[in-house]
Scaffold this motif. Sequence first.
Motif, PDB file in Angstrom:
ATOM      1  N   ILE A   6       0.845  -1.206   0.000  1.00 14.06           N
ATOM      2  CA  ILE A   6       0.000   0.000   0.000  1.00 14.06           C
ATOM      3  C   ILE A   6       0.873   1.247   0.000  1.00 14.06           C
ATOM      4  N   LYS A   7       1.934   1.243   0.807  1.00 16.67           N
ATOM      5  CA  LYS A   7       2.851   2.392   0.831  1.00 16.67           C
ATOM      6  C   LYS A   7       3.531   2.570  -0.516  1.00 16.67           C
ATOM      7  N   GLU A   8       3.895   1.471  -1.140  1.00 17.66           N
ATOM      8  CA  GLU A   8       4.529   1.534  -2.457  1.00 17.66           C
ATOM      9  C   GLU A   8       3.572   2.134  -3.499  1.00 17.66           C
ATOM     10  N   ILE A   9       2.306   1.741  -3.436  1.00 18.09           N
ATOM     11  CA  ILE A   9       1.305   2.257  -4.372  1.00 18.09           C
ATOM     12  C   ILE A   9       1.099   3.745  -4.154  1.00 18.09           C
ATOM     13  N   LYS A  10       1.006   4.171  -2.906  1.00 18.33           N
ATOM     14  CA  LYS A  10       0.815   5.593  -2.621  1.00 18.33           C
ATOM     15  C   LYS A  10       2.029   6.415  -3.064  1.00 18.33           C
ATOM     16  N   LYS A  11       3.210   5.839  -2.935  1.00 21.65           N
ATOM     17  CA  LYS A  11       4.426   6.519  -3.398  1.00 21.65           C
ATOM     18  C   LYS A  11       4.391   6.673  -4.912  1.00 21.65           C
ATOM     19  N   GLY A  16       3.341  10.444  -9.735  1.00 25.20           N
ATOM     20  CA  GLY A  16       2.630  10.777 -10.962  1.00 25.20           C
ATOM     21  C   GLY A  16       2.259   9.600 -11.836  1.00 25.20           C
ATOM     22  N   VAL A  17       2.424   8.394 -11.349  1.00 24.43           N
ATOM     23  CA  VAL A  17       2.013   7.223 -12.119  1.00 24.43           C
ATOM     24  C   VAL A  17       0.486   7.196 -12.159  1.00 24.43           C
ATOM     25  N   PRO A  18      -0.111   7.057 -13.347  1.00 22.03           N
ATOM     26  CA  PRO A  18      -1.580   7.059 -13.441  1.00 22.03           C
ATOM     27  C   PRO A  18      -2.206   5.898 -12.658  1.00 22.03           C
ATOM     28  N   ALA A  19      -3.341   6.187 -12.042  1.00 21.75           N
ATOM     29  CA  ALA A  19      -4.022   5.177 -11.227  1.00 21.75           C
ATOM     30  C   ALA A  19      -4.465   3.985 -12.076  1.00 21.75           C
ATOM     31  N   GLY A  20      -4.836   4.225 -13.327  1.00 23.25           N
ATOM     32  CA  GLY A  20      -5.257   3.133 -14.201  1.00 23.25           C
ATOM     33  C   GLY A  20      -4.152   2.129 -14.447  1.00 23.25           C
ATOM     34  N   THR A  25      -1.672  -3.170 -13.247  1.00 23.52           N
ATOM     35  CA  THR A  25      -0.540  -3.935 -12.717  1.00 23.52           C
ATOM     36  C   THR A  25      -0.977  -4.816 -11.555  1.00 23.52           C
ATOM     37  N   LEU A  26      -1.802  -4.246 -10.667  1.00 24.83           N
ATOM     38  CA  LEU A  26      -2.268  -5.026  -9.519  1.00 24.83           C
ATOM     39  C   LEU A  26      -3.167  -6.185  -9.959  1.00 24.83           C
ATOM     40  N   THR A  27      -3.979  -5.950 -10.997  1.00 24.55           N
ATOM     41  CA  THR A  27      -4.832  -7.016 -11.513  1.00 24.55           C
ATOM     42  C   THR A  27      -3.981  -8.137 -12.101  1.00 24.55           C
ATOM     43  N   VAL A  39      -7.398   0.232  -1.677  1.00 24.14           N
ATOM     44  CA  VAL A  39      -6.250   1.129  -1.771  1.00 24.14           C
ATOM     45  C   VAL A  39      -6.665   2.476  -2.351  1.00 24.14           C
ATOM     46  N   PHE A  40      -7.594   2.474  -3.291  1.00 24.68           N
ATOM     47  CA  PHE A  40      -8.024   3.688  -3.992  1.00 24.68           C
ATOM     48  C   PHE A  40      -9.346   4.221  -3.444  1.00 24.68           C
ATOM     49  N   LYS A  41      -9.439   4.377  -2.147  1.00 24.95           N
ATOM     50  CA  LYS A  41     -10.652   4.931  -1.546  1.00 24.95           C
ATOM     51  C   LYS A  41     -10.777   6.399  -1.924  1.00 24.95           C
ATOM     52  N   PRO A  42     -11.990   6.856  -2.274  1.00 22.75           N
ATOM     53  CA  PRO A  42     -12.153   8.278  -2.588  1.00 22.75           C
ATOM     54  C   PRO A  42     -12.059   9.130  -1.327  1.00 22.75           C
ATOM     55  N   HIS A  43     -11.494  10.310  -1.474  1.00 21.94           N
ATOM     56  CA  HIS A  43     -11.370  11.232  -0.344  1.00 21.94           C
ATOM     57  C   HIS A  43     -12.663  12.028  -0.212  1.00 21.94           C
ATOM     58  N   HIS A  44     -13.205  12.074   0.981  1.00 24.79           N
ATOM     59  CA  HIS A  44     -14.432  12.832   1.231  1.00 24.79           C
ATOM     60  C   HIS A  44     -14.075  14.109   1.969  1.00 24.79           C
ATOM     61  N   TYR A  45     -14.442  15.215   1.373  1.00 26.40           N
ATOM     62  CA  TYR A  45     -14.096  16.511   1.935  1.00 26.40           C
ATOM     63  C   TYR A  45     -15.070  16.906   3.030  1.00 26.40           C
TER      64      TYR A  45
END
Length: 99
Positions: A6-11, A16-20, A25-27, A39-45
């Motif tokens: 998870i830390k590697e993905i966030k890094k 700037g690596v695209p989420a897609g 890659t994870l798939t 890992v890709f939870k949306p941020h709620h403001y």
Amino acid sequence: MTEEKIKEIKKMLRQGVPAGEIRETLTEEGYTKDEIDTVFKPHHYDMRSWYLFFGVTVCLAGLYLLFTKRSLLILSFGILLFVACFYEIKRLNDLNKFK
């Protein structure tokens, strides 16, 4: 999924690596869609403090204009900001119920 992964993905996201591409890659690595979505939870403001601050400020300005120029327009905008604050509180409470 491990904490290191998870830390590697966030890094990678910060670099700037695209989420897609990361999802693909994870798939390919064999992770399920549910694991990837955690890992890709949306941020709620949370806008409650902004609505409250500007609601008070605009209402005070509206009260001043009400007494000096007999205008209710600015005061009504301040009241609408308090209504928006109420709906923001309701939205966040509903969001927390589903967690």
